[in-house]
Design an enzyme around this catalytic site. Structure first.
Site, PDB file in Angstrom:
ATOM      1  CE  LYS A 153      52.926 127.412 -18.198  1.00 56.75           C
ATOM      2  NZ  LYS A 153      52.732 127.117 -16.760  1.00 56.75           N
ATOM      3  N   GLY A 206      58.669 119.100 -20.291  1.00 58.07           N
ATOM      4  CA  GLY A 206      57.484 118.597 -19.599  1.00 58.07           C
ATOM      5  C   GLY A 206      57.139 117.227 -20.127  1.00 58.07           C
ATOM      6  CB  SER A 207      54.035 115.287 -19.870  1.00 56.86           C
ATOM      7  OG  SER A 207      53.150 116.238 -20.415  1.00 56.86           O
ATOM      8  CB  THR A 208      55.992 112.342 -23.979  1.00 54.63           C
ATOM      9  OG1 THR A 208      57.326 112.189 -23.477  1.00 54.63           O
ATOM     10  CG2 THR A 208      55.986 111.936 -25.440  1.00 54.63           C
ATOM     11  CB  VAL A 210      52.060 118.830 -22.598  1.00 52.79           C
ATOM     12  CG1 VAL A 210      52.027 120.322 -22.907  1.00 52.79           C
ATOM     13  CG2 VAL A 210      50.937 118.495 -21.618  1.00 52.79           C
ATOM     14  N   GLY A 211      54.135 117.816 -24.895  1.00 51.15           N
ATOM     15  CA  GLY A 211      55.167 118.138 -25.885  1.00 51.15           C
ATOM     16  C   GLY A 211      54.692 117.898 -27.318  1.00 51.15           C
ATOM     17  CD  GLU A 228      65.878 118.720 -23.574  1.00 51.97           C
ATOM     18  OE1 GLU A 228      65.835 117.478 -23.419  1.00 51.97           O
ATOM     19  OE2 GLU A 228      66.809 119.303 -24.148  1.00 51.97           O
ATOM     20  CB  CYS A 262      63.144 114.003 -17.393  1.00 48.69           C
ATOM     21  SG  CYS A 262      64.408 115.244 -17.225  1.00 48.69           S
ATOM     22  CD  GLU A 354      58.682 110.412 -17.213  1.00 44.54           C
ATOM     23  OE1 GLU A 354      57.717 110.997 -17.731  1.00 44.54           O
ATOM     24  OE2 GLU A 354      59.819 110.873 -17.194  1.00 44.54           O
TER      25      GLU A 354
END
Ligand code: NAD
Length: 450
Positions: A153, A206-208, A210-211, A228, A262, A354
């Site tokens: 995706k 992606g973002s922390t 959502v991770g 990541e 990142c 960030e």
């Protein structure tokens, strides 16, 4: 459907792909599942040949892919060419893996013991908008090499190069269903990769925030997961280095891709006795940065990816003490000048959060211990740089900084030959390097009684 916009001009692009529904996603996963047994059983040499053919077709379309990325993501043409070349290089590098997916023979009493690396099945790869091509390839190249099929995706904002790469895979002879691009929303397609039982591993970049949701979702099925995530990396400059060279290179370590990286070294720590000289020279190099139309070969920095991203970066700058900025075009498009902030307090949000834009915070330190403490005073741990001419100091500091990827006297980009990933909340697991295919397998042990 997300209407795609050229970030450099604000103009709508001609075509925007339809977003996949839940049913479309399930159908893509089912096709990938059906394609898996035959792909797993392709002889290793033949799978290697197909990946090399895929690399060759990508290479033949390198300029087309690069131009598409300039249009869709606002990347400079120089970067976009490197990114398309990186897809080719990852495919070539991992094309050597099928023929070298070695197990072990382990000495045991009473028989023979051997291990095998079995592919997982369907792997789901979720890609962010900042490096659409490389991040896709860092997942699919080793996953395919290890015998898995892939559903991928792309981010809502930047699906075009991934979709074209999916077509090129078919053109190269990869069977239908082996690599399927599923454009759509994170909350629909991405979440389905997490909840669908036939997806056996999720690779998320992606973002922390959502991770963490992805990790929690994967726990339900004990699904394999690689994360990541974000970063707030430090560029540490000691007095004993070539201060002029460090100041000349620092802008590229944070403003590349307009800071939407990142690995951006978004904090610069400078030893106090070199601080004034460094900041003075940094001003010269930041003002010289060519922030111009990204399709111009001379462009060194383009716009931000979207209006929303620009607003988010601007919000971070509210109340920050801006020391100086570089230039940026006026007029339409999501432009922001490269911006340097002098930080004196580690509680400032600009120092801690960030920003994911062209903003860097600079702070002075007194000695090595303080530099390491400041660098480690963050929830993240992805990358970083150390500038010193003392090799002992370089190694001491490199060992003490809690980060997955450090470079000494350089700002090395991600290299496909070497492992990449984060400490702490920057991620879980490693991508790239020689071991990446193993991360897409289960190690199976077989004991044969004599
Ligand atoms: P994001 O987390 O919003 O989205 C990333 C991807 O996840 C997109 O494809 C999105 O559609 C999808 N997604 C969103 N919600 C989801 C959900 N609930 N379930 C499944 N998928 C979902 O991040 P972004 O804004 O696209 O990217 C910027 C962030 O990515 C930054 O924080 C940056 O640091 C990080 N990043 C990290 C790396 C790395 O290698 N560590 C690389 C690039 C970007």
């Amino acid at each position: 459907m997300t209407t795609l916009i050229n970030p450099s001009t604000g103009a709508e692009l001609d075509h925007s792909p339809a977003s996949a529904s839940l049913e479309d996603t399930d159908a893509a996963i089912a096709r990938a599942h059906d394609a898996f047994p035959a792909w797993r059983d392709v002889a290793p040499g033949e799978r290697a040949r197909l990946l090399r053919a895929f690399a060759a077709v990508v290479d033949a379309h390198l300029e087309e892919l690069a131009q598409l990325e300039v249009l869709n993501a606002g990347h400079t043409i120089g970067n976009a060419r490197w990114e398309a070349g990186n897809v080719r290089d990852c495919l070539n590098y991992y094309s050597a893996a099928p023929e070298r997916l070695f197990g072990r023979q382990i000495p045991v009493p009473g028989g023979t013991d051997v291990t095998f690396h079995e592919p997982l099945g369907v792997v789901g790869i979720i890609v962010p908008w900042n490096f659409p091509m490389p991040i896709a390839a860092w997942g699919f190249a080793p996953a395919l090499a290890a015998g898995n099929t892939v559903v991928l995706k792309p981010a809502e904002l930047t699906p075009l190069t991934a979709m074209r790469i999916g077509e090129l895979a078919l053109e190269a002879g990869l069977p239908e269903g082996v690599l399927t691009i599923v454009p759509g929303k994170g909350s629909v397609v991405g979440e389905r990769f997490v909840t669908h039982p036939l997806v056996r591993k999720v690779c998320f970049t992606g973002s922390t925030t959502v991770g963490k949701q992805i990790m929690a979702g994967c726990a339900d099925q004990v699904k394999r997961v690689t994360l990541e995530l974000g970063g707030k990396s430090s560029n540490i400059v000691f007095t004993d280095t070539d201060v002029a060279a460090a100041a000349a290179s620092a802008p590229y370590a944070v403003f590349d891709n307009a800071g939407q990286d990142c690995c951006a070294r978004s904090r610069i720590l400078v030893q106090r006795s070199a601080y004034d000289e460094f900041v003075g020279r940094l001003e010269t190099s930041v003002k010289a940065l060519r922030v111009i139309d990204p399709s111009d070969d001379r462009s060194e920095m383009g716009p931000l990816v979207s209006a929303g991203q620009r607003e988010s970066v601007q919000a971070h700058l509210d109340g920050a003490s801006i020391a100086f900025t570089g230039s940026a075009p006026d007029g339409p498009g999501w432009w922001l000048p490269p911006t340097v902030v002098e930080s004196r307090d580690t509680s400032e949000s600009i120092w801690r959060e960030e920003v994911f834009g062209p903003v860097v915070a600079v702070m002075a330190f007194d000695d090595e211990d303080e530099a390491v403490a400041l660098a480690n005073d963050t929830d993240y741990g992805l990358s970083g740089s150390i500038f010193t001419s003392d090799v002992g100091r370089a190694l001491r500091v490199a060992r003490r900084v809690e980060s997955g990827n450090l470079s000494v006297n350089s700002h090395s980009a991600v290299r496909y030959w070497t492992p990449f990933g984060g400490f702490k909340q920057s991620g879980l697991g490693r991508e790239l390097g020689p071991d990446a295919p193993n991360a897409f397998t289960e190690e199976k042990n077989v004991f044969i009684a004599h």
